[in-house]
Design an enzyme around this catalytic site. Structure first.
Site, PDB file in Angstrom:
ATOM      1  CG  LEU A 139      17.486  48.413 -13.875  1.00 30.66           C
ATOM      2  CD1 LEU A 139      16.465  49.100 -12.977  1.00 30.66           C
ATOM      3  CD2 LEU A 139      18.595  49.376 -14.258  1.00 30.66           C
ATOM      4  CG  HIS A 140      23.446  45.020 -12.232  1.00 31.53           C
ATOM      5  ND1 HIS A 140      24.125  45.810 -11.335  1.00 31.53           N
ATOM      6  CD2 HIS A 140      23.837  45.442 -13.467  1.00 31.53           C
ATOM      7  CE1 HIS A 140      24.909  46.651 -11.977  1.00 31.53           C
ATOM      8  NE2 HIS A 140      24.749  46.463 -13.280  1.00 31.53           N
ATOM      9  N   GLY A 176      23.911  46.462  -8.495  1.00 34.30           N
ATOM     10  CA  GLY A 176      24.573  47.764  -8.497  1.00 34.30           C
ATOM     11  C   GLY A 176      23.586  48.896  -8.695  1.00 34.30           C
ATOM     12  CG  HIS A 177      21.529  49.408 -12.375  1.00 36.67           C
ATOM     13  ND1 HIS A 177      21.853  48.270 -13.078  1.00 36.67           N
ATOM     14  CD2 HIS A 177      22.023  50.442 -13.094  1.00 36.67           C
ATOM     15  CE1 HIS A 177      22.503  48.594 -14.177  1.00 36.67           C
ATOM     16  NE2 HIS A 177      22.627  49.915 -14.216  1.00 36.67           N
ATOM     17  CE  LYS A 179      31.205  47.331 -13.270  1.00 34.79           C
ATOM     18  NZ  LYS A 179      31.424  47.891 -14.618  1.00 34.79           N
ATOM     19  CD  GLN A 224      29.097  56.540 -17.349  1.00 34.47           C
ATOM     20  OE1 GLN A 224      29.144  56.007 -18.455  1.00 34.47           O
ATOM     21  NE2 GLN A 224      28.260  56.148 -16.395  1.00 34.47           N
TER      22      GLN A 224
END
Length: 494
Positions: A10-11, A13-14, A132, A136
């Site tokens: 996780l980063h 963005g998450h 992003k 998907q």
């Protein structure tokens, strides 16, 4: 429950995803974050074995971002018979024949299979996914739509690090030089977006590819597609398109995208009288921060003035004389109400009088009226950022709108709504059968007139609102809008 599926590592963005899911909570709704590195998403020689597995750090970030719980299932829980022997879902070929799907065969089949399984186990009300990876996100939206799954999909804008590189678990593989190349990757796409928006000319994929190679990147693909169909767009250049690319910095694969547009988005909502267009379009405009253009009110304003001056609504010459001195003004929405003025006179309620309703179709059928109103509406919508409702918005006024909806309901339902509206405004309410007969006749007149008849645009989506509350219709419109227009293109007002 709100659900954020991840593969860990996780980063920021998450964190944005989890925070968005938590901010949408009300009452006793909880936010669940899953961590599962899905073997079906990785092809031969890809990085499944070395994909970041940082569970303790993931738990800490998830909690700080607002998660209620973190779920880390093992493979046997997701695939009881083993991933090699599990049931699999296939994503439509048209959605994965380009972009990442063209170079990663089977990848998106693995994505839809695992997400479908996660949804079956978790049973969330809303699913939060990042914009992003737009391909998907679109494929999963189509899966939910086509399989009729009882979950609402929400997209969250791409998060970028301070240097502009899109946040990704794989960024940690980059050395300093490779990271600088990644930053230039993002910059080239951003420059392409700016050139299109300010200059009106989109760079060709070949030119983008050349610029990426000039900074030392190995280009896997560069493509421009329709945001929903993920195939080359057939629309004119005013419409929104997706510029997407994948590159390699050393052995690390990076993806990014930019939306190309020459103006802000337009939404066209058409439909028969009494379908509730004005009510839901006003509320939809307020929710999305779009300017509301009530074209029906404009035609009613012309009709009111014709009647006020004693003119015959069926006499085109008499109506044309009224147009010479006509000035219709629509003020911005204030608490759901749009004030309408005709030549300086406030006529917001007057244009809803039954006399006006009975004559508006005749007035609107004159070519001189349609030409004058269409030209004025197109001037108002030149910059975009607008939603309009009427009879021929998607076919004549804004044929290049990003979203076209044909909002309708049965005559019986529309008669019921019309009766309630008349009662609320203090007008006499005819019997429901009489109202229904009037609506059927109005439909016939609107659909058969020579000038700008009521028609559903070929690319419009029909939305039948019988049995739906106003909020449900607005939610449906918002979901249709977000299929094509991401939050990073047109953010929802806070």
């Amino acid at each position: 429950m709100h659900f954020v599926p991840t593969m860990g590592g996780l980063h920021h963005g998450h964190a944005s995803l989890i925070s968005a899911a938590s901010c949408h909570k009300s009452g006793d709704v909880e936010t669940l974050v899953s961590v599962f590195v899905n073997p079906l998403q990785f092809g031969p020689n890809e990085d499944f074995a070395r994909y970041p597995r940082t569970f303790e750090a993931d738990c800490e970030l998830a909690e700080l971002s607002g998660a209620s719980a973190i779920w880390c299932p093992d493979e046997s829980q997701i695939y009881p018979g083993g991933s090699a022997e599990s049931w699999r879902i296939q994503a439509p070929k048209s959605l994965q024949s380009r972009l990442c799907g063209s170079t990663r065969p089977g990848h998106f089949d693995g994505v839809v299979t695992v997400v479908c399984r996660l949804l079956a186990l978790a049973k969330p009300h809303q699913l939060f996914l990042g914009e992003k990876d737009w391909q998907q996100l679109t494929i999963l939206r189509r899966m939910v739509l086509d399989l009729g799954l009882a979950v609402r999909v929400r997209g969250v804008p791409t998060v970028r690090d301070g240097d502009g590189l899109a946040s990704s678990s794989r960024n940690r593989y980059l050395n300093a030089q490779q990271r600088q190349q990644g930053v230039l990757f993002a910059q080239v796409l951003s420059d392409a977006r700016s050139a299109c928006l300010h200059g009106g000319t989109a760079l060709k994929p070949g030119e983008v590819k050349r610029r990426l190679e000039e900074v030392g990147l190995s280009v896997e693909y560069v493509d421009v597609v329709d945001p929903w169909f993920l195939q080359p767009s057939k629309s004119n250049q005013s419409s929104l398109t997706l510029l997407a690319a994948a590159v390699r910095c050393g052995s690390t694969r990076l993806i990014d995208h930019a939306f190309l547009m020459t103006r802000s988005p337009l939404v066209a909502i058409d439909g028969p009288a009494g379908a509730g267009k004005s009510t839901v379009t006003r509320a939809f405009a307020e929710r999305l921060g779009l300017v509301y253009l009530d074209t029906g009110a404009m035609y009613r304003a012309v009709t009111w003035l014709v009647l006020e001056q004693g003119g015959d609504p069926g006499d085109s010459e008499a109506v044309d004389l009224v147009l010479n001195d006509l000035k219709v003004e629509l003020e911005p929405l204030q608490q759901g109400v749009q004030v309408v003025r005709v030549n300086g006179h406030e006529v917001t309620d007057a244009i809803r009088d039954p006399r006006v309703t009975a004559s508006v179709s005749a007035v609107a059928s004159h070519a001189c009226v349609r030409a004058a109103m269409t030209a004025q509406q197109q001037r108002m919508g030149k910059a975009g950022g607008l939603v309009a409702e009427g009879r021929d918005i998607g076919t004549a006024v804004f044929p290049d709108a990003e979203l076209k909806v044909f909002l309708t309901a049965t005559p019986k339902e529309r008669a019921r709504r019309r009766a309630l509206d008349l009662e609320a405004r203090g007008h006499e309410v005819p019997a429901l059968p009489e109202l229904e007969a009037q609506i059927v006749e109005r439909d016939r007149l609107d659909s058969t007139r020579e000038v700008a008849p009521l028609l559903q645009a070929d690319d419009a989506i029909e939305l039948i609102s019988d049995g739906m509350s106003i909020d449900q219709v607005i939610d449906a419109l918002e979901d249709l809008f977000r299929r094509r227009v991401g939050e990073e293109v047109w953010p929802t007002p806070v």
